[in-house]
Design a protein around this motif. Sequence first.
Motif, PDB file in Angstrom:
ATOM      1  N   LEU A 245     189.748 -11.537  26.675  1.00 40.29           N
ATOM      2  CA  LEU A 245     189.128 -12.745  26.885  1.00 40.29           C
ATOM      3  C   LEU A 245     188.542 -13.510  25.716  1.00 40.29           C
ATOM      4  O   LEU A 245     188.426 -14.771  25.607  1.00 40.29           O
ATOM      5  CB  LEU A 245     188.170 -12.677  28.163  1.00 40.29           C
ATOM      6  CG  LEU A 245     188.904 -12.528  29.290  1.00 40.29           C
ATOM      7  CD1 LEU A 245     187.850 -11.809  30.435  1.00 40.29           C
ATOM      8  CD2 LEU A 245     189.713 -13.607  29.874  1.00 40.29           C
ATOM      9  N   GLU A 246     187.918 -12.821  24.953  1.00 42.36           N
ATOM     10  CA  GLU A 246     187.289 -13.238  23.638  1.00 42.36           C
ATOM     11  C   GLU A 246     188.402 -13.802  22.743  1.00 42.36           C
ATOM     12  O   GLU A 246     188.185 -15.125  22.202  1.00 42.36           O
ATOM     13  CB  GLU A 246     186.620 -12.199  22.679  1.00 42.36           C
ATOM     14  CG  GLU A 246     185.141 -11.665  23.506  1.00 42.36           C
ATOM     15  CD  GLU A 246     184.734 -10.566  22.357  1.00 42.36           C
ATOM     16  OE1 GLU A 246     185.182 -10.307  21.598  1.00 42.36           O
ATOM     17  OE2 GLU A 246     183.383 -10.079  23.086  1.00 42.36           O
ATOM     18  N   GLU A 248     191.174 -15.387  24.026  1.00 40.66           N
ATOM     19  CA  GLU A 248     191.871 -16.534  24.536  1.00 40.66           C
ATOM     20  C   GLU A 248     190.644 -17.599  24.786  1.00 40.66           C
ATOM     21  O   GLU A 248     190.797 -18.751  24.668  1.00 40.66           O
ATOM     22  CB  GLU A 248     192.189 -16.089  26.369  1.00 40.66           C
ATOM     23  CG  GLU A 248     193.354 -15.301  26.205  1.00 40.66           C
ATOM     24  CD  GLU A 248     194.532 -15.756  25.674  1.00 40.66           C
ATOM     25  OE1 GLU A 248     194.572 -17.203  25.443  1.00 40.66           O
ATOM     26  OE2 GLU A 248     195.784 -15.161  25.475  1.00 40.66           O
ATOM     27  N   LYS A 249     189.184 -16.929  24.434  1.00 39.60           N
ATOM     28  CA  LYS A 249     188.227 -17.971  24.567  1.00 39.60           C
ATOM     29  C   LYS A 249     188.320 -18.775  23.255  1.00 39.60           C
ATOM     30  O   LYS A 249     187.901 -20.002  23.141  1.00 39.60           O
ATOM     31  CB  LYS A 249     186.820 -17.227  24.537  1.00 39.60           C
ATOM     32  CG  LYS A 249     185.708 -17.991  24.671  1.00 39.60           C
ATOM     33  CD  LYS A 249     185.484 -18.521  26.267  1.00 39.60           C
ATOM     34  CE  LYS A 249     184.075 -19.068  26.561  1.00 39.60           C
ATOM     35  NZ  LYS A 249     183.951 -19.684  27.837  1.00 39.60           N
ATOM     36  N   GLU A 253     187.891 -22.320  24.919  1.00 39.67           N
ATOM     37  CA  GLU A 253     186.357 -22.663  24.750  1.00 39.67           C
ATOM     38  C   GLU A 253     185.918 -22.554  26.279  1.00 39.67           C
ATOM     39  O   GLU A 253     186.077 -21.894  27.004  1.00 39.67           O
ATOM     40  CB  GLU A 253     186.218 -24.085  23.969  1.00 39.67           C
ATOM     41  CG  GLU A 253     186.934 -23.888  22.638  1.00 39.67           C
ATOM     42  CD  GLU A 253     186.398 -25.130  21.965  1.00 39.67           C
ATOM     43  OE1 GLU A 253     186.526 -25.864  22.318  1.00 39.67           O
ATOM     44  OE2 GLU A 253     186.374 -25.093  20.421  1.00 39.67           O
ATOM     45  N   ASP A 254     185.347 -23.759  26.642  1.00 36.94           N
ATOM     46  CA  ASP A 254     184.500 -23.749  27.773  1.00 36.94           C
ATOM     47  C   ASP A 254     185.560 -23.810  29.236  1.00 36.94           C
ATOM     48  O   ASP A 254     185.040 -23.830  30.285  1.00 36.94           O
ATOM     49  CB  ASP A 254     183.401 -25.005  27.849  1.00 36.94           C
ATOM     50  CG  ASP A 254     182.387 -24.733  26.886  1.00 36.94           C
ATOM     51  OD1 ASP A 254     182.189 -23.615  26.351  1.00 36.94           O
ATOM     52  OD2 ASP A 254     181.772 -25.523  26.331  1.00 36.94           O
ATOM     53  N   LEU A 256     187.679 -21.934  29.827  1.00 36.84           N
ATOM     54  CA  LEU A 256     187.817 -20.634  30.398  1.00 36.84           C
ATOM     55  C   LEU A 256     186.576 -19.852  30.659  1.00 36.84           C
ATOM     56  O   LEU A 256     185.644 -19.921  29.710  1.00 36.84           O
ATOM     57  CB  LEU A 256     188.559 -19.718  29.336  1.00 36.84           C
ATOM     58  CG  LEU A 256     188.689 -17.960  29.733  1.00 36.84           C
ATOM     59  CD1 LEU A 256     189.368 -17.920  31.143  1.00 36.84           C
ATOM     60  CD2 LEU A 256     189.255 -17.366  28.535  1.00 36.84           C
ATOM     61  N   ARG A 257     186.161 -19.657  32.128  1.00 31.87           N
ATOM     62  CA  ARG A 257     184.875 -19.357  32.258  1.00 31.87           C
ATOM     63  C   ARG A 257     184.892 -17.747  33.100  1.00 31.87           C
ATOM     64  O   ARG A 257     185.245 -17.604  34.274  1.00 31.87           O
ATOM     65  CB  ARG A 257     184.242 -20.193  33.273  1.00 31.87           C
ATOM     66  CG  ARG A 257     184.007 -21.635  32.586  1.00 31.87           C
ATOM     67  CD  ARG A 257     183.397 -22.426  33.475  1.00 31.87           C
ATOM     68  NE  ARG A 257     184.136 -22.621  34.683  1.00 31.87           N
ATOM     69  CZ  ARG A 257     185.124 -23.862  34.841  1.00 31.87           C
ATOM     70  NH1 ARG A 257     185.426 -24.573  33.350  1.00 31.87           N
ATOM     71  NH2 ARG A 257     185.710 -24.090  35.927  1.00 31.87           N
TER      72      ARG A 257
END
Length: 372
Positions: A245-246, A248-249, A253-254, A256-257
């Motif tokens: 997920l890091e 894809e983050k 960015e925001d 993806l929560r």
Amino acid sequence: MATTLPGPASTTAPIRPSNLAVRPFFEDKARAFWVLQAAGWTGYLVLRTVSSISNGFTLQGVISTIVETIVGYCITLLLSVLYGFYRGLPRITAIVLTVLTLGAATFVYALLDTFSFSFIKLSAPGVDVKLLIGALFLNFTVLAGWSALYFGINFYLIVEEQIDQLQHLETQASSAQLAMLRYQLNPHFLFNTLNSISTLVLLKQTERANAMLSRLSSFLRYTLVNEPTAHVTLAQEVETLKLYLEIEKMRFEDRLRPKFEIDPAAERARLPSLLLQPLVENAIKYAVTPKEEGAEICVTARLNGDRVRIGVSDTGPGLQPTKNKPSLSTGVGIANIRERLQQSFGTDHRFELRAMPTGGFGVEIEIPFQVE
């Protein structure tokens, strides 16, 4: 050639580690043969001696029984060698030779038994026809019973060996299937991640692209270190998901929560490595990507008795029907997970796809709580 219960000239089985306190009786086939041979003929000697004493104790009768037992013991040693040789011959030939050998062994045994009996108990040693006929019946019963046990035990060992071979082949096939399913994830994941890196490069966002490449290398290092058929703890799986997920983050960015709700009691549960990654990837593809505001992805795990329930849900648009049918599967991901669960747990698992009450899509997996 099929495995046989070896005779006295056979080699012993390989020595197993000394820390195994209990070994199967037939693991060392030569030892098993000698133990059974000694036990069988000792029992025969005891029974014959008791029978002789019950008819009137005489020293000559006991000696005659001992000699009879020794002769039978030696003849059956010879039979074991011949029977073992016959098993390598064509079936019909082996059967004929076995019958002829049993008949010849019975005659020799009866002849020696009669002569020894007359030598010990009669004043004029010789072979009496009536005694020979009686000995033929008794000795045939003894040798036929011994032969039946010999072939019965060998048949049992052959069946056991075939079962072991079948189980070994099934294990190999299962491992190969698991490895194939596990490796199937790598190109599927790499395609999406490299596509994201390519987008960042085209946008001239070099630093973000380099950061994503660095995290991608860490993620791939994890996939290469672990065996494709290995199970990992739920805690390790969650850490891997966070690493993914890091990556894809960096792209979303925001939007993806991610959210994790992991019961500490369930963290030691073991499951196939990278089992949950395709579910999170699907959630990103179908929940985060199409919505401008993105979506929340929630990973939950809780212990329920001797079962572990794992859920992956999102706040996306949920199942969107197409012109033909709802898109319940995302190709590799869902099918891969179903197959891996089947290979790892058989029917002892549950895998459900469902629409969430508050919107979005969810998957729930239930597996046995295994710590080793």
